[in-house]
Design a protein around this motif. Sequence first.
Motif, short mmCIF file in Angstrom:
data_model
loop_
_atom_site.label_atom_id
_atom_site.label_comp_id
_atom_site.label_asym_id
_atom_site.label_seq_id
_atom_site.Cartn_x
_atom_site.Cartn_y
_atom_site.Cartn_z
N ALA A 32 0.83 -1.22 0.00
CA ALA A 32 0.00 0.00 0.00
C ALA A 32 0.86 1.26 0.00
O ALA A 32 0.52 2.25 0.65
CB ALA A 32 -0.96 -0.01 1.18
N GLY A 33 1.97 1.23 -0.71
CA GLY A 33 2.82 2.41 -0.81
C GLY A 33 3.81 2.59 0.32
O GLY A 33 4.64 3.49 0.27
N PHE A 34 3.73 1.76 1.34
CA PHE A 34 4.67 1.84 2.47
C PHE A 34 5.82 0.87 2.26
O PHE A 34 5.60 -0.29 1.92
CB PHE A 34 3.96 1.51 3.79
N ILE A 35 7.04 1.34 2.45
CA ILE A 35 8.21 0.47 2.29
C ILE A 35 8.33 -0.44 3.50
O ILE A 35 8.42 0.02 4.63
CB ILE A 35 9.50 1.30 2.11
N LEU A 36 8.33 -1.74 3.23
CA LEU A 36 8.51 -2.74 4.28
C LEU A 36 9.97 -3.12 4.43
O LEU A 36 10.43 -3.43 5.53
CB LEU A 36 7.70 -4.00 3.97
N PHE A 37 10.70 -3.12 3.30
CA PHE A 37 12.09 -3.55 3.31
C PHE A 37 12.80 -2.97 2.10
O PHE A 37 12.23 -2.90 1.02
CB PHE A 37 12.17 -5.08 3.28
N PHE A 65 -1.96 -6.59 -1.21
CA PHE A 65 -0.91 -6.91 -2.17
C PHE A 65 0.46 -6.46 -1.68
O PHE A 65 0.63 -5.35 -1.19
CB PHE A 65 -1.21 -6.27 -3.53
N ILE A 66 1.42 -7.34 -1.83
CA ILE A 66 2.82 -7.06 -1.57
C ILE A 66 3.51 -6.87 -2.91
O ILE A 66 3.33 -7.68 -3.82
CB ILE A 66 3.50 -8.23 -0.81
N ASN A 67 4.28 -5.81 -3.06
CA ASN A 67 5.01 -5.53 -4.30
C ASN A 67 6.50 -5.69 -4.05
O ASN A 67 7.03 -5.15 -3.08
CB ASN A 67 4.73 -4.12 -4.78
N ILE A 68 7.16 -6.42 -4.93
CA ILE A 68 8.61 -6.60 -4.87
C ILE A 68 9.19 -6.02 -6.14
O ILE A 68 8.86 -6.46 -7.25
CB ILE A 68 8.98 -8.09 -4.72
N ILE A 69 10.04 -5.01 -5.99
CA ILE A 69 10.67 -4.34 -7.12
C ILE A 69 12.16 -4.59 -7.07
O ILE A 69 12.80 -4.36 -6.04
CB ILE A 69 10.37 -2.83 -7.10
N VAL A 70 12.71 -5.08 -8.17
CA VAL A 70 14.14 -5.39 -8.25
C VAL A 70 14.79 -4.42 -9.24
O VAL A 70 14.36 -4.33 -10.39
CB VAL A 70 14.38 -6.84 -8.70
N PHE A 71 15.81 -3.72 -8.77
CA PHE A 71 16.57 -2.81 -9.61
C PHE A 71 17.93 -3.47 -9.88
O PHE A 71 18.78 -3.50 -8.98
CB PHE A 71 16.79 -1.46 -8.93
N GLY A 72 18.11 -4.00 -11.06
CA GLY A 72 19.35 -4.68 -11.41
C GLY A 72 20.42 -3.70 -11.83
O GLY A 72 20.16 -2.73 -12.52
N GLY A 73 21.64 -3.96 -11.40
CA GLY A 73 22.77 -3.13 -11.81
C GLY A 73 22.69 -1.70 -11.34
O GLY A 73 23.05 -0.79 -12.06
N CYS A 74 22.21 -1.47 -10.12
CA CYS A 74 22.09 -0.10 -9.61
C CYS A 74 23.49 0.45 -9.28
O CYS A 74 24.46 -0.28 -9.18
CB CYS A 74 21.19 -0.05 -8.39
#
Length: 75
Positions: A32-37, A65-74
């Motif tokens: 819900a827009g809050f960062i968990l980790f 809903f839980i959203n997992i966003i992966v930023f590769g090569g940051c």
Amino acid sequence: AGFQFEVNTVNGAFVLTYEFFNIRDRIIITKAGFILFDTGCVSTDPDIPISQIVSYTENSQNSNFINIIVFGGCV
């Protein structure tokens, strides 16, 4: 890349296990827009996976809903 999954409880936890090897990556998990980790932009030892318990609770948005966003090569 992003992933989303639905949870059937308002309070809970799950284990996130990841390996970034020698490339700096970042994972941000939200509900819900809050960062968990947030891993930050890091690399890990390729032989040692990292496990992290991620907890969530009910919030004013009451999203399932839980959203997992992966930023590769940051950087």
